[in-house]
Enzyme design. Sequence first.
Site, PDB file in Angstrom:
ATOM      1  N   GLU A 428       0.746  -1.185   0.057  1.00 19.19           N
ATOM      2  CA  GLU A 428      -0.091  -0.013   0.024  1.00 19.19           C
ATOM      3  C   GLU A 428       0.764   1.307  -0.093  1.00 19.19           C
ATOM      4  O   GLU A 428       0.490   2.185   0.601  1.00 19.19           O
ATOM      5  CB  GLU A 428      -0.933   0.088   1.217  1.00 19.19           C
ATOM      6  CG  GLU A 428      -2.210  -0.710   0.994  1.00 19.19           C
ATOM      7  CD  GLU A 428      -2.692  -0.277  -0.476  1.00 19.19           C
ATOM      8  OE1 GLU A 428      -3.247  -1.229  -1.056  1.00 19.19           O
ATOM      9  OE2 GLU A 428      -2.906   0.848  -0.954  1.00 19.19           O
TER      10      GLU A 428
HETATM   11  C1  LIG Z   1       2.513  -9.785   0.458  1.00 17.50           C
HETATM   12  C2  LIG Z   1       2.456  -8.617  -0.486  1.00 17.50           C
HETATM   13  C3  LIG Z   1       1.054  -8.171  -0.784  1.00 17.50           C
HETATM   14  C4  LIG Z   1       1.019  -7.218  -1.913  1.00 17.50           C
HETATM   15  N1  LIG Z   1      -0.216  -7.095  -2.307  1.00 17.50           N
HETATM   16  C5  LIG Z   1      -0.465  -6.329  -3.391  1.00 17.50           C
HETATM   17  C6  LIG Z   1      -1.728  -6.173  -3.854  1.00 17.50           C
HETATM   18  O1  LIG Z   1      -2.706  -6.617  -3.718  1.00 17.50           O
HETATM   19  N2  LIG Z   1      -1.846  -5.396  -5.420  1.00 17.50           N
HETATM   20  C7  LIG Z   1      -0.737  -4.728  -5.540  1.00 17.50           C
HETATM   21  O2  LIG Z   1      -0.674  -4.357  -7.057  1.00 17.50           O
HETATM   22  N3  LIG Z   1       0.334  -4.664  -4.922  1.00 17.50           N
HETATM   23  C8  LIG Z   1       0.777  -5.437  -3.793  1.00 17.50           C
HETATM   24  N4  LIG Z   1       1.861  -5.689  -3.314  1.00 17.50           N
HETATM   25  C9  LIG Z   1       2.873  -5.084  -4.011  1.00 17.50           C
HETATM   26  C10 LIG Z   1       3.379  -3.582  -3.022  1.00 17.50           C
HETATM   27  O3  LIG Z   1       2.403  -2.593  -3.071  1.00 17.50           O
HETATM   28  C11 LIG Z   1       4.742  -3.284  -3.610  1.00 17.50           C
HETATM   29  O4  LIG Z   1       5.785  -4.357  -3.184  1.00 17.50           O
HETATM   30  C12 LIG Z   1       5.296  -1.967  -2.946  1.00 17.50           C
HETATM   31  O5  LIG Z   1       4.476  -0.852  -3.576  1.00 17.50           O
HETATM   32  C13 LIG Z   1       6.808  -1.549  -3.322  1.00 17.50           C
HETATM   33  O6  LIG Z   1       7.002  -1.954  -4.474  1.00 17.50           O
HETATM   34  P1  LIG Z   1       8.150  -2.806  -4.914  1.00 17.50           P
HETATM   35  O7  LIG Z   1       8.094  -4.013  -4.262  1.00 17.50           O
HETATM   36  O8  LIG Z   1       8.330  -2.781  -6.464  1.00 17.50           O
HETATM   37  O9  LIG Z   1       9.464  -2.143  -4.132  1.00 17.50           O
HETATM   38  P2  LIG Z   1      10.456  -1.040  -4.795  1.00 17.50           P
HETATM   39  O10 LIG Z   1       9.607  -0.022  -5.459  1.00 17.50           O
HETATM   40  O11 LIG Z   1      11.332  -1.320  -5.690  1.00 17.50           O
HETATM   41  O12 LIG Z   1      11.011  -0.256  -3.820  1.00 17.50           O
HETATM   42  C14 LIG Z   1      12.123  -0.571  -2.970  1.00 17.50           C
HETATM   43  C15 LIG Z   1      12.794   0.253  -1.930  1.00 17.50           C
HETATM   44  O13 LIG Z   1      12.896   1.472  -2.741  1.00 17.50           O
HETATM   45  C16 LIG Z   1      12.134   2.639  -2.129  1.00 17.50           C
HETATM   46  N5  LIG Z   1      11.781   3.661  -3.334  1.00 17.50           N
HETATM   47  C17 LIG Z   1      11.240   3.435  -4.454  1.00 17.50           C
HETATM   48  N6  LIG Z   1      10.829   4.302  -5.288  1.00 17.50           N
HETATM   49  C18 LIG Z   1      11.417   5.353  -4.315  1.00 17.50           C
HETATM   50  C19 LIG Z   1      11.344   6.713  -4.442  1.00 17.50           C
HETATM   51  N7  LIG Z   1      10.841   7.489  -5.636  1.00 17.50           N
HETATM   52  N8  LIG Z   1      11.725   7.706  -3.581  1.00 17.50           N
HETATM   53  C20 LIG Z   1      12.273   7.018  -2.173  1.00 17.50           C
HETATM   54  N9  LIG Z   1      12.285   5.772  -2.090  1.00 17.50           N
HETATM   55  C21 LIG Z   1      11.699   4.817  -2.899  1.00 17.50           C
HETATM   56  C22 LIG Z   1      10.947   1.846  -1.599  1.00 17.50           C
HETATM   57  O14 LIG Z   1      10.505   2.638  -0.236  1.00 17.50           O
HETATM   58  C23 LIG Z   1      11.752   0.692  -0.831  1.00 17.50           C
HETATM   59  O15 LIG Z   1      12.344   0.859   0.155  1.00 17.50           O
HETATM   60  C24 LIG Z   1       2.032  -6.413  -2.334  1.00 17.50           C
HETATM   61  C25 LIG Z   1       3.390  -6.963  -1.813  1.00 17.50           C
HETATM   62  C26 LIG Z   1       3.529  -7.952  -1.009  1.00 17.50           C
HETATM   63  C27 LIG Z   1       4.856  -7.952  -0.439  1.00 17.50           C
END
Ligand SMILES: Cc1cc2nc3c(=O)[nH]c(=O)nc-3n(C[C@H](O)[C@H](O)[C@H](O)COP(=O)(O)OP(=O)(O)OC[C@H]3O[C@@H](n4cnc5c(N)ncnc54)[C@H](O)[C@@H]3O)c2cc1C
Length: 569
Positions: A428
């Site tokens: 989220e």
């Molecule tokens: C168990 C689980 C359930 C989930 N359920 C859903 C769901 O139902 N629907 C859905 O659509 N998604 C879902 N997600 C996805 C979740 O919303 C994403 O994992 C989350 O938004 C982070 O994206 P990412 O994993 O690609 O991490 P990344 O975006 O790659 O982030 C990695 C790190 O970099 C930081 N970062 C990234 N961009 C920036 C920026 N611009 N500035 C500063 N810091 C930054 C982040 O804060 C984080 O610490 C789920 C994930 C999990 C693990």
Amino acid sequence: MPYRAPVDDYTFLFEHVVDLAQVTATDRFEEATPDMTSAILTEAGKLCEDIMAPLQRPGDLHPAHLENGVVRTSPGYAEGYKAISEGGWVGMAADPEYGGMGLPVTVTSAVNEMMSAACLSLQLAPLMSQGQIEALEHHASDAIKELYLPKLISGEWTGTMNLTEPQAGSDVGALTSKAEDNGDGTYSISGQKIYISWGDNDFTDNVCHLVLARLPGAPAGTKGISLFLVPRNIPDENGNAGVANTLKVVSLEHKMGLHGSPTCVMQYDSAKGWMVGAEGGGMAAMFTMMNNARLGVGGQGVGAAEGAYQHALGYALERKQGKTAGPSGTIVDHADVRRMLMAMKADIFAARAIGLSCAVAIDMTTATGDAEWLSRAALLTPIAKAFGTDVGIDVANQGVQVHGGMGFVEETGAAQFSRDVRVTAIYEGTNGIQAMDLVARKMMDGGEAANRLLDEIQSTTETARASHPKMAEAVWQASESLREATDWLVEQDDLQQRFAGAVPYLRAFARVLGGYVHLRAAMADVGGAREKLARFYIQRLLPEHVGLLKQAQVGADDLYALSVDELAA
Ligand SMILES: Cc1cc2nc3c(=O)[nH]c(=O)nc-3n(C[C@H](O)[C@H](O)[C@H](O)COP(=O)(O)OP(=O)(O)OC[C@H]3O[C@@H](n4cnc5c(N)ncnc54)[C@H](O)[C@@H]3O)c2cc1C
């Protein structure tokens, strides 16, 4: 220790801290009388204690799994979900026109929090549906509303949200899933979505996916994204789940926790869908669902914290070890164990009250349309999400510590709280992204909404000086420091300077809000347990804001002082 629903805490908060009465004084929510609210909380409490809490451990031990392309859920989850839906708990806040109860979000947030405490992984299923219901209520055509809302609200069908793709996580604008106009009011959706919570189950007739995708020629970034409703089974002429759509669950993720919730990789191959909201307005429409889910996820953190606290307290009351200061003879009387339990309890109270204050602002916006309530809700949402989930993680972690070695041994269940709640700071919108939202978008008003809230806090502290001079002075000083830091932030035109201190600023904001809600509790419970807890919070936890606000105003230079090569050296 079996889970006990903290109904009295919500009732106290409604009455003395977050002022639910102003919500129920509006025409929109006049039916939510204190008697009705109390009956709802009591009934929901029973569901959580008797039906959901016993499913917490089986979900961890027997994760959801994929069997020949079909998701098989954990033992007892089908029956648990049936009890949730038949009790009307999915559609608590939904429009009565489509079968919902139309309750204030303040009340439904308390129920959702209890359900999270009882069994987080199962609670995520109705939480996703609730977000989808709200998005459809606001943005879907009448035809879609009439067909889908009654089924989603009754819980016969469930809802999901599909944003994330392998290359598009925090940067949702990078998504590449495609939508083609079929020319008959429907669209063909193709692409892969990852991490989709409750992407399928074996206990409802249908699963409805809200999917973000791009039409041909759409502009790059978030402006080119549209939203589509894509059901697993296409409804037939009678509105029942009909033939299978061309989408499937490719695999389930193996996770560190939340094992009972199937986290799906979804493949859409020209799946039939219907547009929700305007072309290119997908993010705006999805934001309705995301804001709902953000407050809900903050509540998940608080719920998990409550479960972990009750577990830890139960253990501390039984475990005998060493010579204790008090008469019990158990570790509950060791000063350091008391320190942990008091901090856990005080932080749960603060985070719960902040979440409910945000919910009150949402309800007041719905009931009055007032712009000041809208900006209050917008300001508090990232704080409720990030602080609620940080408290969930901290408290669950402390819960392991209270258990000593038994906290590291799975059979006590302490570790499960810690593993399950960890993801709430990630999904989220990560808590880092929440903090950036607070210091950038939510400060586009030059800090006006924040300062208005600080004015209210300071006015309450002035009143509190008569009965609680020391506590009132501490909260006043903290709010003044927060005001100065807010002024500094909004003066930074270079957003990078704000982002560098965003996380400590958000936490300091929550710390000050925590002081304020505890002070209000103390004023309403002179000589009582809540006043004592408030004194503890203000004396021991509130001072953390000093260091946090210092960090918030340092700027970005030192973060980049080491080159990438030096980071690796
Ligand atoms: C168990 C689980 C359930 C989930 N359920 C859903 C769901 O139902 N629907 C859905 O659509 N998604 C879902 N997600 C996805 C979740 O919303 C994403 O994992 C989350 O938004 C982070 O994206 P990412 O994993 O690609 O991490 P990344 O975006 O790659 O982030 C990695 C790190 O970099 C930081 N970062 C990234 N961009 C920036 C920026 N611009 N500035 C500063 N810091 C930054 C982040 O804060 C984080 O610490 C789920 C994930 C999990 C693990």
